[in-house]
Motif scaffolding. Structure first.
Motif, PDB file in Angstrom:
ATOM      1  N   ARG A   1       0.829  -1.200   0.000  1.00 15.35           N
ATOM      2  CA  ARG A   1       0.000   0.000   0.000  1.00 15.35           C
ATOM      3  C   ARG A   1       0.870   1.259   0.000  1.00 15.35           C
ATOM      4  N   TYR A   2       2.004   1.181   0.649  1.00 17.51           N
ATOM      5  CA  TYR A   2       2.938   2.308   0.613  1.00 17.51           C
ATOM      6  C   TYR A   2       3.368   2.562  -0.824  1.00 17.51           C
ATOM      7  N   PHE A   3       3.694   1.482  -1.536  1.00 22.04           N
ATOM      8  CA  PHE A   3       4.121   1.628  -2.930  1.00 22.04           C
ATOM      9  C   PHE A   3       3.008   2.216  -3.790  1.00 22.04           C
ATOM     10  N   GLU A   4       1.758   1.758  -3.574  1.00 20.26           N
ATOM     11  CA  GLU A   4       0.641   2.273  -4.376  1.00 20.26           C
ATOM     12  C   GLU A   4       0.521   3.783  -4.217  1.00 20.26           C
ATOM     13  N   ARG A   5       0.615   4.257  -2.988  1.00 24.55           N
ATOM     14  CA  ARG A   5       0.500   5.698  -2.754  1.00 24.55           C
ATOM     15  C   ARG A   5       1.715   6.456  -3.274  1.00 24.55           C
ATOM     16  N   LEU A   6       2.873   5.827  -3.215  1.00 19.34           N
ATOM     17  CA  LEU A   6       4.063   6.427  -3.811  1.00 19.34           C
ATOM     18  C   LEU A   6       3.835   6.668  -5.299  1.00 19.34           C
ATOM     19  N   MET A   7       3.209   5.704  -5.949  1.00 20.15           N
ATOM     20  CA  MET A   7       2.906   5.829  -7.375  1.00 20.15           C
ATOM     21  C   MET A   7       1.869   6.930  -7.621  1.00 20.15           C
ATOM     22  N   TRP A   8       0.853   7.012  -6.748  1.00 22.42           N
ATOM     23  CA  TRP A   8      -0.131   8.096  -6.886  1.00 22.42           C
ATOM     24  C   TRP A   8       0.558   9.456  -6.907  1.00 22.42           C
ATOM     25  N   TYR A   9       1.448   9.670  -5.942  1.00 20.05           N
ATOM     26  CA  TYR A   9       2.109  10.967  -5.821  1.00 20.05           C
ATOM     27  C   TYR A   9       3.014  11.247  -7.015  1.00 20.05           C
ATOM     28  N   TYR A  10       3.648  10.220  -7.521  1.00 16.48           N
ATOM     29  CA  TYR A  10       4.569  10.412  -8.638  1.00 16.48           C
ATOM     30  C   TYR A  10       3.813  10.865  -9.889  1.00 16.48           C
ATOM     31  N   PHE A  11       2.709  10.174 -10.190  1.00 13.56           N
ATOM     32  CA  PHE A  11       1.923  10.555 -11.358  1.00 13.56           C
ATOM     33  C   PHE A  11       1.231  11.902 -11.141  1.00 13.56           C
ATOM     34  N   ALA A  12       0.787  12.165  -9.904  1.00 13.13           N
ATOM     35  CA  ALA A  12       0.138  13.453  -9.617  1.00 13.13           C
ATOM     36  C   ALA A  12       1.108  14.613  -9.836  1.00 13.13           C
ATOM     37  N   GLU A  13       2.342  14.433  -9.410  1.00 13.25           N
ATOM     38  CA  GLU A  13       3.333  15.486  -9.559  1.00 13.25           C
ATOM     39  C   GLU A  13       3.649  15.777 -11.022  1.00 13.25           C
ATOM     40  N   TYR A  14       3.920  14.706 -11.791  1.00 12.58           N
ATOM     41  CA  TYR A  14       4.492  14.916 -13.117  1.00 12.58           C
ATOM     42  C   TYR A  14       3.493  14.863 -14.270  1.00 12.58           C
ATOM     43  N   LEU A  15       2.238  14.451 -13.991  1.00 13.67           N
ATOM     44  CA  LEU A  15       1.215  14.515 -15.036  1.00 13.67           C
ATOM     45  C   LEU A  15       0.157  15.574 -14.739  1.00 13.67           C
TER      46      LEU A  15
END
Length: 785
Positions: free
Chosen positions: A755-769
């Motif tokens: 779940r930590y990884f899933e949220r890490l991915m959310w933030y990454y896409f939110a930042e750069y897309l």
């Protein structure tokens, strides 16, 4: 003033487009952990009663979890028991409080006479009599102690036990703790062992054996793997207390000179002697053993060469070790590992073999001598796994793909056909993918649960003609729909060749704003054993639905080379092109969707995947750096040359090369005039070697333009973390900026950090897309429930 107003409007528009707020609240609401609470059962798991057509099952809806007894012959479904009655009786008997809407009972098992069953609740075991509804306590459940007899493997009548000790094989009489240990072998050693775990160096202790009993219990066999020369690989568990610990294991890689060698032995209980089966033919071959009914005088094994393109089906005499080849087949470039199987029936009188010899996977009937009798199936479709073989009526029940016009070729449809190829019939006509449960003893009835990406699962009872006898259950989505949840959208696009249909699933934000364009993210997996989307219904699409609620359109689609459910050309498309084969179709599919839907922003494209998908997502952003903007790549096999032997050599290819090897020289006497003289003659022999070289992601590092997040577990013993670290090294050498995350103490899956990884991915896409760089949003803590 007018120019100033227009400038402000333009700046506002620019800010709105390039800095949109991610909806983290909605993403969390529709994450897998939360969605799971809103859905009950999604399929009927039939528990068939012995020597009976009847079965029971439990099914959970919003009204509760209830148990049902089904009598197909009478077309009756009725409660197995009344929840309130059972709970009240249990409460009185043992003074415990159970929930009548969801009674937490375990290990429900019918007695052989099918007149009563036992179950466990709390710390007690109960019996329930169907006719009288009498409930009695028959035992207390003692806390299970750690089993110390896992080393035991009994024969059919439980008279003998086989086990291993210090890498050798032993027999002893069962039910006699003072029995003599009969040592069957003396040459076992670490990595060439008769133990189930050949790495275990425990001395003097009985361990589980790498041996299997014949069905009559008079003999046993062992496929012994020699890995002594296979090179080691290591990971370090840095979280080990008190000191980091080195883990060593054998790991063969593509093109390695030394790979595991398989040997087959049979041991006779009566004589306590063994015989080595004469399996040798190809260098670095692999073996798969199958028993011939209840017989122990013979066995059948499949012998496969290292290129996985040649197979022999062999019959072995277990007394002499002699081998007869029943039939052989060559399948270039490789045998389909998912469906290439042999079924032995009627004590070896009949053999059913799956083959792609026509370019489509079909079943063929051979006799016990290895002669082809007839094709069982034929046509431009794929036969999948056998569901049941009715030997008495000589009928085959199997799953098929792509036979019915207008039906998604990924949908598993169930068929029956006679052994002679006649009377083939579709049993499950609904436009969906079907999963069935059919009893072992009989095939008059079966339970069919069918669904598709945009249709919730439904379970029915059918007879062997395919007729629906009873409608059993429909998945309850009431609570889910109340949240605003929506079904995903199925779509079809073309591959780059313009003729191959590709299928996929799209997830959209529930609260889509009119006129707004949304970045698109592709979830990928290259196959070729499975693709990134499922033909079955899913409320979450793994990460896709939650990710869409942030403010994206997420898609998962197939591509040429992706699935064994399609014809041979399709699923072998990636051969000899393991890095690049899937990329062009993914890009072209996204472009077609953007042409079709005006809410997709084709200027902002993300991609992500795990394992092979981690490999593919990185390859994509490096191959098409002007198309893909952001990639999240987890546990990717970026360098398939250091991934496992089977994957790289099977799906990319391995070249068999015959080389001449100098072995030194010896003196050869040459007859001349007296006295005789000696000349030095060089000795040369031939040797077969295997060569493999697979293009890797590191070679493309210089192309990176967008944002790339690399993630790996630090003790991943499947895809070694060296794959990701080498990728990072190449990017650093190319002077590229990227992000890198190590999951401490995690293997190929991320366990408590998923779940930590899933949220890490959310933030990454939110930042750069989306341009949402907020840092004041609470992050997920692994210890949260």
């Amino acid at each position: 003033m007018k120019k100033y107003t227009l400038l402000l409007a333009a700046l506002f528009s620019f800010t709105w487009v390039f800095s949109q707020k991610a909806d983290f609240r909605s993403a969390e609401k529709f994450s897998s952990s939360n969605i799971r609470k809103m859905i009950g059962s999604t399929s009927v798991r039939a528990n068939w009663l012995k020597k009976s057509d009847r079965f029971w099952y439990s099914y959970k809806t919003g009204d509760g979890n209830f148990y049902w007894l089904v009598d197909p012959a009478k077309k009756i479904k009725k409660p197995l028991f009344d929840n309130y009655y059972l709970v009240s009786e249990v409460n009185q008997l043992v003074n415990k409080i159970l929930n009548p809407l969801n009674p937490e009972i375990k290990k429900l098992e019918f007695k052989d006479d099918n007149k009563s069953f036992t179950f466990e609740a709390d710390s007690f075991k109960f019996q329930y009599v169907l006719k009288t509804q009498a409930i009695t306590v028959i035992d207390t459940i003692r806390k299970e102690k750690k089993k110390h007899d896992a080393w035991k493997s009994y024969n059919k009548d439980s008279t003998w036990i086989v086990f291993a000790k210090e890498h050798n094989l032993y027999l002893m009489k069962a039910k006699d703790p003072d029995s003599v240990e009969y040592q069957l072998t003396t040459d076992g050693e670490q990595y060439y062992s008769y133990q189930a775990n050949s790495r275990d160096t425990t001395t003097g202790k009985r361990l589980r054996a790498n041996a299997r009993w014949f069905k009559d219990g008079t003999k046993l066999y062992s496929v012994r793997r020699d890995s002594r020369k296979v090179k080691n690989l290591w990971v370090i568990n840095v979280l080990k207390d008190p000191r980091p610990e080195l883990e060593t294991y054998k790991y063969a890689m593509p093109g390695d000179k030394f790979v595991p060698q398989s040997k087959l032995y049979v041991f006779d209980v009566a004589t306590k002697k063994g015989v080595k089966i004469e399996t040798e033919k190809w260098k670095d071959q692999t073996l798969r053993v199958q028993l011939v009914g209840k017989r122990s005088d013979v066995l059948i094994f499949t012998r496969t060469d290292r290129t996985v393109a040649k197979k022999d089906i062999c019959l072995a005499d277990t007394k002499t070790g002699k081998v007869k080849v029943l039939f052989s087949e060559t399948d270039e470039p490789y045998f389909n590992p998912d469906y290439s199987t042999l079924h032995i029936i009627n004590d070896g009188k009949d053999l059913i073999w799956w083959s792609e010899r026509t370019g489509f996977g079909h079943y063929y009937l051979y006799n016990g001598e290895g002669h082809l009798v007839n094709p069982i199936t034929k046509g431009n479709f794929i036969c999948g796994r056998i569901q049941r073989i009715d030997t008495l009526n000589r009928v085959l029940y199997f799953e098929g793909f792509g036979r019915e016009k207008g039906i998604d070729p990924y949908y598993s449809m169930i068929y029956r056909v006679d052994f002679d190829g006649k009377n083939m019939k579709l049993l499950t006509p609904e436009d969906a993918t079907h999963r069935i449960s059919i009893p072992k003893e009989d095939s008059k009835y079966f339970v069919d649960t069918y669904s598709r990406a945009d249709m919730a699962p439904k379970s029915v009872l059918r007879n062997n003609k395919g007729e629906v006898i009873l409608e059993l259950e429909q998945t309850d989505l009431t609570r889910l729909y109340e949240t605003g949840w929506q079904m995903p959208v199925r779509f079809k696009v073309k591959a780059v060749d313009g003729v191959t249909d590709l299928y996929g699933v799209m997830y959209k934000p529930i609260k889509m704003e009119k006129g707004r364009k949304y970045p698109i993210i592709s979830y990928v997996y290259p196959g070729p054993q499975v693709e990134s989307f499922s033909s079955l219904w899913s409320a979450t699409g793994r990460y896709n639905n939650a990710l869409a609620q942030l403010g994206f359109v997420t898609v998962a689609m197939g591509h040429r080379g992706g699935s064994p459910k399609r014809y041979k050309y399709y699923h072998t498309y990636g051969y000899n092109n393991l890095r690049d084969y899937a990329l062009a179709d993914d890009k072209y599919g996204i472009e077609q969707l953007a042409d079709r839907y005006d809410f997709i922003d084709i200027t902002k494209v993300g991609i992500y995947g795990h394992s092979g998908g981690g490999f593919m997502s990185t390859a994509a952003i490096l191959t098409y750096p002007d198309f893909y903007d952001v990639a999240v790549s987890s546990s990717g096999n970026h360098d398939n040359n250091i991934y496992n032997l089977w994957w790289g050599e099977t799906h990319h290819g391995v070249k068999e090369v015959i080389k001449k090897v100098k072995t030194g020289s010896k003196k050869k006497e040459v007859k001349k005039a007296w006295p005789y003289e000696q000349d030095s003659v060089k000795q040369v022999k031939t040797d077969t070697v295997f060569e493999s070289s697979i293009p890797k992601n590191q070679d493309l590092a210089k192309n990176l333009k967008g944002h790339l997040l690399l993630v790996t577990g630090d003790i991943d013993n499947n895809v070694h973390p060296g794959n990701t670290i080498r990728m990072a090294n190449a990017l650093m050498q190319a002077g590229k900026r990227f992000d890198f995350m190590i999951m401490p103490g995690q293997r190929h899956g991320y366990g408590k950090y998923s779940r930590y990884f899933e949220r890490l991915m959310w933030y990454y896409f939110a930042e750069y897309l989306l341009g949402d760089y907020r840092t004041n949003i609470d992050f997920y803590h692994p210890d949260e429930n």
